[in-house]
Design a protein around this motif. Structure first.
Motif, PDB file in Angstrom:
ATOM      1  N   CYS A   1     -25.109  30.235  26.701  1.00  0.00           N
ATOM      2  CA  CYS A   1     -26.215  30.779  25.904  1.00  0.00           C
ATOM      3  C   CYS A   1     -27.510  30.011  26.121  1.00  0.00           C
ATOM      4  CB  CYS A   1     -25.851  30.820  24.426  1.00  0.00           C
ATOM      5  SG  CYS A   1     -25.134  29.305  23.807  1.00  0.00           S
TER       6      CYS A   1
ATOM      7  N   CYS B   1     -18.383  33.398  28.522  1.00  0.00           N
ATOM      8  CA  CYS B   1     -18.490  31.950  28.310  1.00  0.00           C
ATOM      9  C   CYS B   1     -17.106  31.307  28.174  1.00  0.00           C
ATOM     10  CB  CYS B   1     -19.307  31.676  27.051  1.00  0.00           C
ATOM     11  SG  CYS B   1     -19.578  29.933  26.741  1.00  0.00           S
TER      12      CYS B   1
ATOM     13  N   CYS C   1     -16.724  30.231  18.617  1.00  0.00           N
ATOM     14  CA  CYS C   1     -17.339  29.415  19.666  1.00  0.00           C
ATOM     15  C   CYS C   1     -16.813  27.986  19.536  1.00  0.00           C
ATOM     16  CB  CYS C   1     -18.853  29.424  19.500  1.00  0.00           C
ATOM     17  SG  CYS C   1     -19.699  28.202  20.508  1.00  0.00           S
TER      18      CYS C   1
ATOM     19  N   ASN D   1     -16.401  28.892  26.339  1.00  0.00           N
ATOM     20  CA  ASN D   1     -16.226  28.322  25.000  1.00  0.00           C
ATOM     21  C   ASN D   1     -15.650  29.331  23.998  1.00  0.00           C
ATOM     22  OD1 ASN D   1     -17.227  25.864  25.778  1.00  0.00           O
ATOM     23  ND2 ASN D   1     -19.330  26.318  25.169  1.00  0.00           N
TER      24      ASN D   1
ATOM     25  N   CYS E   1     -24.860  34.852  22.498  1.00  0.00           N
ATOM     26  CA  CYS E   1     -23.520  34.589  23.007  1.00  0.00           C
ATOM     27  C   CYS E   1     -23.212  35.479  24.225  1.00  0.00           C
ATOM     28  CB  CYS E   1     -22.512  34.835  21.890  1.00  0.00           C
ATOM     29  SG  CYS E   1     -20.900  34.236  22.311  1.00  0.00           S
ATOM     30  N   GLN E   2     -22.636  34.867  25.246  1.00  0.00           N
ATOM     31  CA  GLN E   2     -22.322  35.586  26.489  1.00  0.00           C
ATOM     32  C   GLN E   2     -20.816  35.828  26.583  1.00  0.00           C
ATOM     33  OE1 GLN E   2     -24.878  36.538  28.546  1.00  0.00           O
ATOM     34  NE2 GLN E   2     -26.162  35.654  26.930  1.00  0.00           N
TER      35      GLN E   2
HETATM   36  S1  SF4 Z   1     -19.282  30.966  23.092  1.00  0.00           S
HETATM   37 FE1  SF4 Z   1     -20.617  30.147  24.722  1.00  0.00          FE
HETATM   38  S2  SF4 Z   1     -22.287  31.600  24.919  1.00  0.00           S
HETATM   39 FE2  SF4 Z   1     -21.257  32.012  22.964  1.00  0.00          FE
HETATM   40  S3  SF4 Z   1     -22.421  30.825  21.473  1.00  0.00           S
HETATM   41 FE3  SF4 Z   1     -20.714  29.529  22.126  1.00  0.00          FE
HETATM   42  S4  SF4 Z   1     -21.512  28.321  23.805  1.00  0.00           S
HETATM   43 FE4  SF4 Z   1     -22.963  29.991  23.489  1.00  0.00          FE
END
Ligand code: SF4
Length: 317
Positions: free
Chosen positions: A236, A254, A227, A256, A250-251
């Motif tokens: 999230c 995303c 992430c 990120n 976690c999606q």
């Molecule tokens: S990747 Fe996106 S959804 Fe996953 S933990 Fe990080 S900010 Fe949250």
């Protein structure tokens, strides 16, 4: 309740105050608190001397056991855990003798902070437990300074972040590929790893790293991704903008997300394990279908990584 509470004139309030924001805890913590609530009398403190003090120690009214007693309990717990490990034939899990003497309260807290920040799944606990605390602190536990376990958590979190970036830097240097919408931000963050590797000793240094949005990279081994946190893009927590991700929520879509070849290898290994289970004759049909579907999704993610992966030497990286 929180301790170290003081009134508006700065006078210490020994009985503490009720928190305005409830403390969110992970299930094992909730269970432990429920057990303690059953042990102490109604209205008593969780570690009330009324029931936790040794028989020959006079119980003080409405007081919790003192650090000296807690130190003894920690040592007793370590002995109990080691004996249990040996009884179960798991000697490697016993607590080794410590060359620096008794563990003590300060070192125990330090160990807890390290486990929250660094162990697999610990970051999930961190996101729930500590992420909430950070939000609550900034939202107005008033302007109390961060101290004790909070500072330790900052230091261990910053070290975990530094370790993640150092590992990523080494991987990228050795030709490991990276993919995902946040891949280039991850490469940029990793390039800064050598400047602070092994240098985080104080709370101020930790806060400098945690406060630098270009460095907030969290490994998320459970989701087989990294992430590269940018709170404006986080999926999230759409409603509450916080300065820590909810790794447990976690999606997959995303912006990120970044994945290295190691994460992709993990996706394939996990897919293979699920495929083996999905041909089992003892599992019900709907379950084997679901396992096969999930394995297919993981393989798709691994294929996408293979197709999109870049190296840090590439132009514009
Ligand atoms: S990747 Fe996106 S959804 Fe996953 S933990 Fe990080 S900010 Fe949250």
């Amino acid at each position: 309740m929180f301790k170290n509470a003081s009134d508006q004139d700065g006078n210490h309030h020994s009985a503490g105050y009720l928190r305005e924001v409830p403390w969110v805890a992970i299930p094992p913590v909730v269970t432990a608190i429920r057990v303690l609530e059953k042990i102490v009398p109604d209205g008593g403190l969780l570690f009330d001397t009324a029931v936790h003090a040794f028989k020959n120690t006079p119980a003080e009214p409405a007081a919790s056991i003192r650090p000296n007693s807690l130190r003894g309990r920690i040592e007793d717990f370590a002995t109990w855990a080691s004996n249990l490990a040996r009884c179960l034939g798991r000697d490697h899990e016993s607590v080794p003798a410590d060359p620096h003497g008794a563990i003590g309260l300060a070192r125990f807290r330090r160990t807890l902070a390290w486990h929250i920040a660094c162990r697999p799944g610990g970051l999930v606990a961190l996101a729930i437990q500590y992420g909430h605390m950070r939000t609550a602190m900034s939202a107005g536990y008033a302007a109390r300074g961060r101290d004790g376990i909070h500072e330790l958590l900052d230091i261990e979190t910053a070290r975990a972040t530094a370790d993640t970036l150092t590992t990523l830097h080494d991987d990228l240097t050795h030709g490991v590929g990276i993919s995902g919408p946040a891949a280039r931000r991850a490469i940029h963050a990793a390039a800064q790893a050598p400047t602070f590797a092994g240098s985080i000793r104080t709370h101020r240094q930790a806060r400098d790293i945690l406060g630098n949005p270009a460095l907030t990279v969290y490994d998320n081994p459970r989701s087989l991704l990294m992430c590269v946190y940018n709170r404006d893009r986080a999926l999230c927590h759409r409603l509450a903008a916080t300065d820590a991700p909810r790794l447990d929520r976690c999606q997959p879509s995303c912006a990120n997300i970044a994945r290295t070849d190691h994460h992709a290898a993990g996706l394939l290994a996990h897919a293979e394990a699920l495929e083996k289970q999905s041909v089992s004759e003892v599992l019900p049909g709907p379950l084997t279908d679901r396992l096969a579907r999930r394995a297919g999704q993981l393989r798709e993610l691994a294929d996408r990584h293979e197709h999109d992966r870049i190296h840090h030497q590439e132009p514009n990286a």
